[in-house]
Each structure stands twice: as structure tokens, then as C-alpha cells.
Design a protein around this motif. Structure first.
Motif, short mmCIF file in Angstrom:
data_model
loop_
_atom_site.label_atom_id
_atom_site.label_comp_id
_atom_site.label_asym_id
_atom_site.label_seq_id
_atom_site.Cartn_x
_atom_site.Cartn_y
_atom_site.Cartn_z
N MET A 66 1.24 -1.10 -0.12
CA MET A 66 -0.20 0.24 0.29
C MET A 66 0.52 1.36 0.10
O MET A 66 0.60 2.49 -0.09
CB MET A 66 -0.69 0.17 1.62
N PHE A 67 1.49 1.51 1.18
CA PHE A 67 2.77 2.68 1.14
C PHE A 67 3.82 2.99 0.40
O PHE A 67 4.40 4.16 -0.22
CB PHE A 67 2.98 3.14 2.10
N GLY A 72 8.02 9.00 -3.62
CA GLY A 72 9.04 8.67 -4.41
C GLY A 72 10.06 7.91 -4.00
O GLY A 72 9.95 6.67 -3.72
N ASP A 73 11.07 7.75 -4.24
CA ASP A 73 12.02 7.13 -4.05
C ASP A 73 12.72 6.40 -2.57
O ASP A 73 13.23 5.51 -1.95
CB ASP A 73 13.50 7.15 -4.83
#
Length: 231
Positions: A66-67, A72-73
Motif C-alpha cells: 500500500m505504501f 517517491g524513492d
């Protein structure tokens, strides 16, 4: 309420989520969305509701999917905590305790058995334990947890880490996490309230919640008003 009221002055970012498996009652399909609308603090997973038949595995593996990518990276969180719903966690005390901890290969919580202080002896109590994000990703991708999901959930989590040779950084939270004080303790999991408490477990009814919150002056911010009097 006890978590939303703590969010204002924290020195780190914490998200609190309540985790359900599939909703199957008509009242749940109305009342749970009410909670989502009010607090946006619900995760509903694709599983049958259970305690020790894989819900914890579903939670960790679902959180990873989910997260990931939401920041971003960068990894979305340093840590993920699984906690029971009958526990009161003092969030800033938790943050202070975690600040010096390693951010990788870390397993943190209340060591079982109750009289042990050795985090490498057994496993962390299901009242509330923390894994670093890399271990959450490992649980989601490894066959070791996937093949061993049924059983006492805290014991199984400890076994996953042991079998996978993971969690070389382990930390015991005693005495700052403990069961609610009872007049005649049946084991050393329970003791009196202490100022440096991180969490109190086994708050099974409103009087226990009230006693705990009273000890920590949780309602001290209540301002006088002509609309109420609380002696």
C-alpha cells in the motif's frame, strides 16, 4: 480520540490506522465509513477477520504494497508498529525511545516471557511491537512468513525473524511497556504506572482507560467553560 489529541506537538510523523479484514455486517458498512470520513484512519484488507489465522501477516504484507512508492524513492516510514486495540500508547514517549534506534533490521517491543529482559530469547508481545521498514518488506516478499501464518501471531512474527536470520537489532522496552496494574499481579507483565511509560496494555473497559488517562493527566488541557462543570 486518544491519538488524534496527541498529534499536535509530536517531533516525528506518525500515522495511526485501525486494521480490519473484510466487512460483512450491514452496520459495519455504515459505521466504519463514518470513522473514515471523520479520521481517515482505517485500513480494510482482503481477508477473513481473525486473530491468529494470518491477519498479522496480511497486515504487514498489505502495508508494504500500500505504501511503497508513496514517498517517491524514499521509504514511506522508518518503522511499522502492530498493536492491540486495548493499548494506550504515549506517542511522544515512543518517538523519544525510537530516536536513537537503528533504522534497519530492527525488532522492538515487550519481551516474552514476562520475566525476561533478553530480546533475543523469545519474541515480542503482541500488545505492540515494531519492525523497521526493511523487515516489513521482507515479510511481504519472503516465503518464510508466507508458509507459516497460522498460530499465535506474536510468536509467529518472532519465528519468521528467527528462521530468516533477521532482526539482529533487538530492543526490549521494559519497564516502559506493561499490562494494566492489578491489585495482585499474576505475573511480571503488570506493574504500577510509571512516569516514563510508553504504553499500557489490557485496557479492556472504560474504567481502565479512565484510570490510565487520569494518571497521565490526559485531559489537563480542558479549559473552564460555562457549559460544563467536571468536579
Amino acid at each position: 480520540m486518544v491519538y488524534s489529541l496527541q498529534m499536535g506537538n509530536l517531533t516525528a510523523h506518525i500515522d495511526v490506522k485501525y486494521v480490519f479484514c473484510r466487512l460483512y455486517k450491514d452496520d459495519q458498512r455504515i459505521l466504519v465509513p463514518l470513522e473514515i470520513l471523520a479520521h481517515d484512519d482505517i485500513i480494510i484488507m482482503d481477508c477473513e477477520e481473525n486473530l491468529n489465522d494470518g491477519k498479522t501477516y496480511s497486515f504487514f504484507s498489505s502495508v508494504a504494497s500500500m505504501f511503497n512508492g508513496t514517498n517517491g524513492d524514499q521509504k514511506p516510514y522508518d518503522y511499522v508498529m502492530k498493536a492491540d486495540d486495548d493499548i494506550f500508547i504515549r506517542l511522544q514517549k515512543l518517538i523519544d525511545s525510537l530516536n536513537p534506534m537503528p533504522r534497519e533490521d530492527m525488532y522492538y517491543g515487550f519481551v516474552i516471557p514476562c520475566d525476561s529482559m533478553d530480546p533475543f530469547r523469545e519474541y515480542m508481545s503482541g500488545m505492540g511491537y515494531i519492525l523497521s521498514w526493511d523487515l516489513v518488506e521482507w515479510i511481504a516478499s519472503s516465503d518464510i512468513p508466507k508458509k507459516n501464518i497460522k498460530g499465535p501471531e506474536d510468536m509467529m512474527a518472532g519465528r519468521w525473524l528467527q528462521d530468516g536470520n533477521k532482526a539482529k537489532n533487538r530492543f526490549n522496552t521494559k519497564p516502559a511497556m506493561y499490562d494494566f496494574p492489578i491489585p495482585v499481579p499474576i505475573d511480571t507483565c503488570s506493574h504500577e504506572f510509571i512516569p516514563d511509560t510508553i504504553a499500557v496494555h489490557r485496557l479492556k473497559d472504560n474504567p481502565k482507560w479512565a484510570m490510565t488517562l487520569k494518571y497521565f493527566n490526559f485531559t489537563s488541557g480542558l479549559k473552564p467553560s460555562r457549559f460544563y462543570r467536571i468536579d
